[in-house]
Design an enzyme around this catalytic site. Structure first.
Site, PDB file in Angstrom:
ATOM      1  N   GLU A  23       0.890  -0.985   0.190  1.00 22.09           N
ATOM      2  CA  GLU A  23       0.361   0.246  -0.093  1.00 22.09           C
ATOM      3  C   GLU A  23       0.868   1.110   0.181  1.00 22.09           C
ATOM      4  O   GLU A  23       2.160   1.759   0.908  1.00 22.09           O
ATOM      5  CB  GLU A  23      -1.032  -0.135   1.256  1.00 22.09           C
ATOM      6  CG  GLU A  23      -1.821   0.883   1.587  1.00 22.09           C
ATOM      7  CD  GLU A  23      -2.400   1.134   2.700  1.00 22.09           C
ATOM      8  OE1 GLU A  23      -4.004   1.701   2.312  1.00 22.09           O
ATOM      9  OE2 GLU A  23      -2.406  -0.047   3.581  1.00 22.09           O
TER      10      GLU A  23
ATOM     11  N   LYS B  39      -8.863   2.805  -2.423  1.00 24.70           N
ATOM     12  CA  LYS B  39      -9.578   1.815  -1.336  1.00 24.70           C
ATOM     13  C   LYS B  39     -10.619   2.160  -1.101  1.00 24.70           C
ATOM     14  O   LYS B  39     -11.737   3.491  -1.043  1.00 24.70           O
ATOM     15  CB  LYS B  39      -8.196   2.639  -0.046  1.00 24.70           C
ATOM     16  CG  LYS B  39      -8.737   1.464   1.323  1.00 24.70           C
ATOM     17  CD  LYS B  39      -7.340   2.493   1.721  1.00 24.70           C
ATOM     18  CE  LYS B  39      -7.669   1.656   3.337  1.00 24.70           C
ATOM     19  NZ  LYS B  39      -6.180   2.441   3.876  1.00 24.70           N
TER      20      LYS B  39
ATOM     21  N   CYS C 158      -5.455  -3.225   1.945  1.00 27.35           N
ATOM     22  CA  CYS C 158      -5.556  -3.584   2.687  1.00 27.35           C
ATOM     23  C   CYS C 158      -6.670  -3.046   4.315  1.00 27.35           C
ATOM     24  O   CYS C 158      -7.226  -3.846   3.670  1.00 27.35           O
ATOM     25  CB  CYS C 158      -4.793  -1.456   3.774  1.00 27.35           C
ATOM     26  SG  CYS C 158      -4.026  -2.118   5.599  1.00 27.35           S
TER      27      CYS C 158
ATOM     28  N   GLY D 226      22.818   6.597  28.012  1.00 28.17           N
ATOM     29  CA  GLY D 226      23.117   7.175  29.623  1.00 28.17           C
ATOM     30  C   GLY D 226      23.134   5.649  30.373  1.00 28.17           C
ATOM     31  O   GLY D 226      21.902   4.803  30.060  1.00 28.17           O
ATOM     32  N   LEU D 227      24.493   4.984  30.352  1.00 30.98           N
ATOM     33  CA  LEU D 227      23.695   3.967  30.969  1.00 30.98           C
ATOM     34  C   LEU D 227      24.941   3.496  32.204  1.00 30.98           C
ATOM     35  O   LEU D 227      25.613   3.448  32.816  1.00 30.98           O
ATOM     36  CB  LEU D 227      25.739   3.030  29.980  1.00 30.98           C
ATOM     37  CG  LEU D 227      25.448   1.222  29.898  1.00 30.98           C
ATOM     38  CD1 LEU D 227      24.308   0.588  29.842  1.00 30.98           C
ATOM     39  CD2 LEU D 227      26.668   0.301  30.316  1.00 30.98           C
TER      40      LEU D 227
ATOM     41  N   GLY E 152      23.882   0.927  34.409  1.00 34.88           N
ATOM     42  CA  GLY E 152      24.059  -0.218  35.272  1.00 34.88           C
ATOM     43  C   GLY E 152      22.856  -1.087  35.430  1.00 34.88           C
ATOM     44  O   GLY E 152      22.419  -2.423  35.841  1.00 34.88           O
ATOM     45  N   GLY E 153      21.214  -0.236  35.271  1.00 31.04           N
ATOM     46  CA  GLY E 153      20.216  -0.757  35.348  1.00 31.04           C
ATOM     47  C   GLY E 153      19.946  -1.687  34.069  1.00 31.04           C
ATOM     48  O   GLY E 153      19.923  -1.477  33.194  1.00 31.04           O
TER      49      GLY E 153
ATOM     50  N   ASP F 123      17.208  -1.456  32.053  1.00 32.35           N
ATOM     51  CA  ASP F 123      16.309  -1.046  31.024  1.00 32.35           C
ATOM     52  C   ASP F 123      17.509  -0.152  29.547  1.00 32.35           C
ATOM     53  O   ASP F 123      17.949   0.097  28.670  1.00 32.35           O
ATOM     54  CB  ASP F 123      15.442   0.520  31.955  1.00 32.35           C
ATOM     55  CG  ASP F 123      14.160   0.005  32.574  1.00 32.35           C
ATOM     56  OD1 ASP F 123      13.096  -1.290  31.816  1.00 32.35           O
ATOM     57  OD2 ASP F 123      14.060   0.182  33.574  1.00 32.35           O
ATOM     58  N   SER F 124      18.548   0.424  30.611  1.00 30.84           N
ATOM     59  CA  SER F 124      19.082   1.213  29.565  1.00 30.84           C
ATOM     60  C   SER F 124      20.327  -0.043  28.703  1.00 30.84           C
ATOM     61  O   SER F 124      20.852   0.033  27.934  1.00 30.84           O
ATOM     62  CB  SER F 124      20.476   2.319  30.833  1.00 30.84           C
ATOM     63  OG  SER F 124      21.142   1.425  31.368  1.00 30.84           O
TER      64      SER F 124
ATOM     65  N   THR G 275      15.613   5.847  27.869  1.00 29.22           N
ATOM     66  CA  THR G 275      15.611   4.328  27.865  1.00 29.22           C
ATOM     67  C   THR G 275      14.842   4.069  28.994  1.00 29.22           C
ATOM     68  O   THR G 275      14.571   2.885  29.823  1.00 29.22           O
ATOM     69  CB  THR G 275      17.040   3.797  28.833  1.00 29.22           C
ATOM     70  OG1 THR G 275      16.624   5.288  30.714  1.00 29.22           O
ATOM     71  CG2 THR G 275      18.069   3.908  28.357  1.00 29.22           C
TER      72      THR G 275
ATOM     73  N   LYS H 216       3.574  14.792  30.497  1.00 31.07           N
ATOM     74  CA  LYS H 216       4.398  14.230  30.869  1.00 31.07           C
ATOM     75  C   LYS H 216       5.261  13.389  28.783  1.00 31.07           C
ATOM     76  O   LYS H 216       5.632  13.145  28.040  1.00 31.07           O
ATOM     77  CB  LYS H 216       5.047  13.244  31.838  1.00 31.07           C
ATOM     78  CG  LYS H 216       5.222  13.720  33.376  1.00 31.07           C
ATOM     79  CD  LYS H 216       6.104  13.185  34.036  1.00 31.07           C
ATOM     80  CE  LYS H 216       6.034  13.642  34.913  1.00 31.07           C
ATOM     81  NZ  LYS H 216       6.794  12.463  36.070  1.00 31.07           N
TER      82      LYS H 216
END
Length: 551
Positions: free
Chosen positions: A43, A116, A152, A290-291, A293-294, A296-297, A397, A521
């Protein structure tokens, strides 16, 4: 009816607005299948999908028409005919809503047009805004065969297929722009089977692959006939699938079926493809993360390396007075396992300076979440500065669980151009991390083996913004939280229903309140790949100011 028709399904990865690049992909498909009678593309394969309000511009419509004419001219050589997708205004009607059309190109001209009929207006789709509804469908003729083209959404309704059957269609071809979400392939198969059972006609499903903004298209082209799938394309990759129409039935080579992954693998591949294409199609070649140590990152870093290669992923540790040595070590171990660059930028000097600057205003008030958010915003500013200086896109992250309840800081850990985990619940983050340590996609650029150290997966999650902080200090256990959020978001369940399921009423009320008040947010968050049934933004649109309470 004449002799057989050799058909090639071209699963391509177009880019919205890249008309020349999209046309080249279509042309290349024709070059790679010179013996085909007909090549079918997805499409809006000329314009890219979804083009949104771009499709209303006169200049864009005109450029799409010129590209169609150039592709049509290719078919004057007697080679394969083409079915392509493009916005199609009526003559003299440029600048107003066009049709979403599938076009047959053959003999050097536009030989047939299917508009369509059913325009979706749910989830990520808003087509009535930009397209006009097509008239009753009619078959098109291609080299002695009558073909029913359903664009579609038209496959989702029996009326279109029924009308095409009545007009003598021998085959139903469905060009799609169908994005990935959990469970979508079952829906596609169910609708293809329903149209096949109602009409007795074979069905060809032709979908695009690749990422476009928040959407990830998994491809998954298939041929359905006599109650089963007889051929299919691999997921998330460009591919050609060949079938033949002979005496009203489809045939394919014995090895024409591709194995499709399930569960965590499919979601992980969608995240990798979405990240790769968003970064590259936006004009970037590298990212900065930004890493901490958790987990998610760490998972974001793994996705980024699989998408772009380790040399194009730059990780940064940003320790404060509350960062444990264990987190520093875990971040180092993760970067080492992935093979990425890792720098350390301590935020303590900036944190001290900000505390001194604000001390006169804050005098007499105890430390609270303000100081926690201040650390996050300093980190976000530092990584954005690296992004600006080095020309790398910043990846954020935060996961869907955090984004749902506002457990994220505006202008801090929410900073970034793209968020690979925006639509991934925290419990899924754990599952995907374990899956990636055991396996990886065939197209991934990262290393084999464990890339997220086990200690990162097993340790209690913490933002480390105050002494001995744990996520569980502010949130219920993630397995409980995610189950509540799934009911409230994916199923749109009310308070009474969630209580009937056995959840504490006060807890559900608290989670729902956090979900509603965090809307402001989410409106300011970066995009990320949609993988669930209810993605924040396109799928779920709630007012920021909202006092409704349905308890």
């Amino acid at each position: 009816m004449s002799g057989g028709l050799k058909i090639v399904l071209a699963q391509i990865n177009p880019i919205v607005g890249d008309l020349a690049g999209n046309a080249e992909k279509i042309r290349q498909a024709r070059v790679n299948a010179p013996d085909a009678d007909l090549i079918v593309t997805p499409e809006l394969s000329v314009s890219g999908y979804p083009p949104e309000d771009l499709v209303l511009r006169r200049s864009y419509q005109r450029a799409c028409r010129e590209t169609v004419d150039e592709l049509a001219a290719l078919t004057a050589d007697g080679g394969p005919a083409l079915i392509i997708g493009a916005p199609w205004p009526e003559d003299g009607d440029e600048g107003r809503r066009p049709y979403n059309a599938a076009l047959l190109l053959d003999g050097g001209k536009v030989a047939g047009v299917a508009r369509k009929v059913c325009l979706p207006n749910y989830g990520p789709f808003d087509e009535p805004r930009t397209f006009r509804e097509g008239p009753a469908p009619s078959v098109i003729e291609c080299r002695g065969h009558k073909i029913g083209l359903m664009v579609c959404e038209d496959m989702w309704f029996p009326d279109v297929a029924g009308a095409l059957k009545e007009q003598g269609a021998e085959l139903l071809i469905v060009p799609h722009g169908s994005p990935f979400r959990t469970g979508v392939d079952e829906e596609r198969f169910a609708n293809a089977r329903a149209r096949h059972d109602e009409t007795g006609l074979p069905v060809l499903f032709v979908n695009q692959c690749g990422g476009q903004d928040e959407l990830v298209f998994d491809g998954g082209c298939f041929a359905f006939d006599q109650g089963t799938v007889i051929a299919s394309a691999p997921l998330f990759e460009e591919a050609l699938v060949e079938v033949s129409l002979e005496d009203g039935r489809l045939t394919a080579a014995p090895n024409a079926l591709s194995e499709w992954p399930t569960d965590e693998r499919r979601i992980y591949e969608a995240l990798v493809v979405g990240t790769r294409d968003y970064v590259k199609k936006s004009g970037f070649s590298s990212v900065v993360i930004g890493l901490s140590g958790g987990i998610d990152s760490a998972l974001v870093a793994a996705i980024a390396v699989d998408a772009l290669g380790a040399d194009n992923v730059h990780c940064v540790r940003l320790p404060s007075r509350y960062t444990s040595q264990a987190s520093m070590d875990d971040a180092q171990a993760c970067a080492d396992a992935l093979g990425t660059r890792l720098d350390t930028v301590a935020i303590e000097p900036a944190f001290e300076a900000m505390n001194m600057m604000l001390a006169p205003v804050f005098e007499g008030r105890p430390a609270d979440v303000t100081e926690e958010n201040l650390q996050s915003r300093i980190r976000g500013t530092a990584v954005m500065a690296i992004s600006n200086k080095l020309g790398s896109m910043m990846l954020t992250t935060g996961n869907k669980s955090e984004m749902s309840v506002g457990y994220a800081t505006l202008y801090g850990d929410m900073n970034g151009g793209y968020n690979p985990l925006k639509d991934v619940y925290k419990t899924q983050v754990f599952a995907l991390s374990r899956w990636r340590n055991a396996q990886k996609p065939s197209f991934a650029l990262g290393p084999d083996g464990e890339v997220i150290p086990e200690v990162i997966i097993t340790k209690p999650p913490s933002a480390e913004l105050r002494e001995d902080q744990k996520d569980s200090d502010s949130l219920p256990p993630y397995d409980v939280l995610d189950e509540i959020l799934y009911g409230l978001i994916e199923e749109d369940a009310g308070m009474a229903e969630m209580v009937r399921r056995g959840f504490d009423q006060a807890l559900v009320h608290r989670v729902r309140r956090l979900l509603f008040i965090a809307e402001y947010k989410r409106r300011q968050s970066g995009p990320g790949p949609k993988v669930s049934t209810r993605y924040f933004g396109r799928d779920r649109r709630y007012p920021i100011v909202n006092r409704f309470d349905d308890q």
